[in-house]
Write a protein that holds these residues in place. Structure first.
Motif, PDB file in Angstrom:
ATOM      1  N   ARG A 124       0.809  -1.223   0.000  1.00 58.25           N
ATOM      2  CA  ARG A 124       0.000   0.000   0.000  1.00 58.25           C
ATOM      3  C   ARG A 124       0.839   1.269   0.000  1.00 58.25           C
ATOM      4  O   ARG A 124       0.314   2.375   0.169  1.00 58.25           O
ATOM      5  CB  ARG A 124      -0.984   0.021   1.188  1.00 58.25           C
ATOM      6  N   ALA A 125       2.141   1.150  -0.196  1.00 59.57           N
ATOM      7  CA  ALA A 125       2.958   2.343  -0.375  1.00 59.57           C
ATOM      8  C   ALA A 125       2.596   2.977  -1.712  1.00 59.57           C
ATOM      9  O   ALA A 125       2.175   2.293  -2.653  1.00 59.57           O
ATOM     10  CB  ALA A 125       4.430   1.972  -0.346  1.00 59.57           C
ATOM     11  N   LYS A 126       2.761   4.295  -1.800  1.00 61.01           N
ATOM     12  CA  LYS A 126       2.395   4.991  -3.022  1.00 61.01           C
ATOM     13  C   LYS A 126       3.600   5.734  -3.584  1.00 61.01           C
ATOM     14  O   LYS A 126       4.329   6.389  -2.851  1.00 61.01           O
ATOM     15  CB  LYS A 126       1.226   5.942  -2.774  1.00 61.01           C
ATOM     16  N   ARG A 127       3.764   5.605  -4.897  1.00 63.36           N
ATOM     17  CA  ARG A 127       4.915   6.195  -5.583  1.00 63.36           C
ATOM     18  C   ARG A 127       4.441   7.373  -6.417  1.00 63.36           C
ATOM     19  O   ARG A 127       3.522   7.242  -7.233  1.00 63.36           O
ATOM     20  CB  ARG A 127       5.552   5.136  -6.480  1.00 63.36           C
ATOM     21  N   PRO A 128       5.053   8.552  -6.258  1.00 62.74           N
ATOM     22  CA  PRO A 128       4.620   9.717  -7.017  1.00 62.74           C
ATOM     23  C   PRO A 128       5.204   9.732  -8.431  1.00 62.74           C
ATOM     24  O   PRO A 128       6.387   9.422  -8.626  1.00 62.74           O
ATOM     25  CB  PRO A 128       5.150  10.893  -6.193  1.00 62.74           C
ATOM     26  N   PHE A 129       4.360  10.088  -9.383  1.00 66.67           N
ATOM     27  CA  PHE A 129       4.769  10.243 -10.774  1.00 66.67           C
ATOM     28  C   PHE A 129       4.433  11.651 -11.245  1.00 66.67           C
ATOM     29  O   PHE A 129       3.450  12.256 -10.797  1.00 66.67           O
ATOM     30  CB  PHE A 129       4.061   9.220 -11.672  1.00 66.67           C
ATOM     31  N   TYR A 130       5.250  12.136 -12.162  1.00 61.88           N
ATOM     32  CA  TYR A 130       5.009  13.439 -12.775  1.00 61.88           C
ATOM     33  C   TYR A 130       4.548  13.200 -14.205  1.00 61.88           C
ATOM     34  O   TYR A 130       5.217  12.519 -14.983  1.00 61.88           O
ATOM     35  CB  TYR A 130       6.291  14.270 -12.755  1.00 61.88           C
TER      36      TYR A 130
END
Length: 269
Positions: A124-130
């Motif tokens: 459930r970790a979340k990875r930020p994308f641009y």
């Protein structure tokens, strides 16, 4: 959805790319981590000159204004009503009391260089994308705006009126469908990133979207949503570091490539 974005171009560059003129009171702050309730630029068209009754001599002018991100409808008791109205779902925008008046005649474009989205990963970790255009040009999201008068201030007070805005969203592409149809790979990537996406305006539709006297707002909403995937096909995704998760962090370093860390999706307020 769209809960954070980048808008760091100069006023001159923005005005030129929007083919607009700057409002006399325009003040822009460059930011690589724009969050809801911030003051943001919007592009809109308004009538000037002539008679409102006859329409003679009236024409529209395209301008760049500053608005608070989070739409405050005219009937709201206080400005806090906009805190949760930073996005408007295209499927319900014509019926929701918060948005239905604005979509009829107060449509705008929200210029961005790119936006951030968080992808759920293992544990459930979340990875930020641009997400941004591959050519570096601005994207103009379909938006709405409203004017709200603060009842606590005198009618003649220059600060008695608040301009606010929201960004239209739609369902993201279905990854299986887009791959099966041989569409640009970025569309499948967008569908894997999140189930919603902000609606980009196709260049040929921007003038109609901004036109305050357009006769059929419902058809306009359908049109820009139908064109959204094609307009997004020039986007590219890049994973960025976890620092973007805090509104206290700002600057071009936020666009640096991600390390091994993951971060929980940020609180927006």
């Amino acid at each position: 959805m769209c809960g954070r974005y980048v808008m760091a171009k100069t006023t001159a560059d923005l005005v030129a790319e929007a083919e607009a003129e700057a409002d006399a009171n325009l003040e822009l702050r460059r930011s690589w981590n724009v969050a809801p309730t911030s003051d943001v630029p919007v592009v809109l068209e308004r009538f000037v000159g002539g008679s409102a009754r006859a329409g003679a001599g009236r024409h529209t002018v395209r301008q760049v204004h500053t608005a608070r991100w989070g739409l405050v409808p005219g009937w709201a008791k206080d400005a806090s009503a906009g805190a949760r109205a930073f996005n408007a779902r295209s499927e319900t925008v014509l019926e929701k009391p918060t948005f239905r008046d604005a979509v009829a005649a107060r449509r705008c474009a929200v210029p961005v260089q790119g936006y951030y989205e968080w992808k759920t990963g293992p544990g459930r970790a979340k990875r930020p994308f641009y997400v941004s255009r591959a050519d570096g040009a601005l994207t103009f999201f379909a938006g709405l705006y409203e004017w709200w008068r603060d009842p606590a201030k005198a009618p003649g007070d220059p600060g008695s009126w608040l301009l606010s805005t929201t960004i239209l969203t739609a369902a993201a592409p279905d990854p299986a469908d887009t791959r099966g149809a041989g569409q640009p790979p970025v569309l499948a990537e967008l569908g894997e990133l999140h189930d919603r996406m902000p609606v980009p305006l196709a260049p040929e539709s921007m003038a109609d979207w901004l036109n305050p006297s357009a006769p059929d707002p419902a058809a306009l909403v359908r049109r820009v949503v139908d064109e959204a995937y094609r307009a997004a096909s020039c986007w590219t995704l890049a994973e960025v570091g976890p620092a973007v998760g805090s509104v206290r962090n700002d600057g071009p370093q936020l666009l640096a490539a991600a390390g091994p860390e993951t971060v929980a999706e940020p609180a927006l307020f």
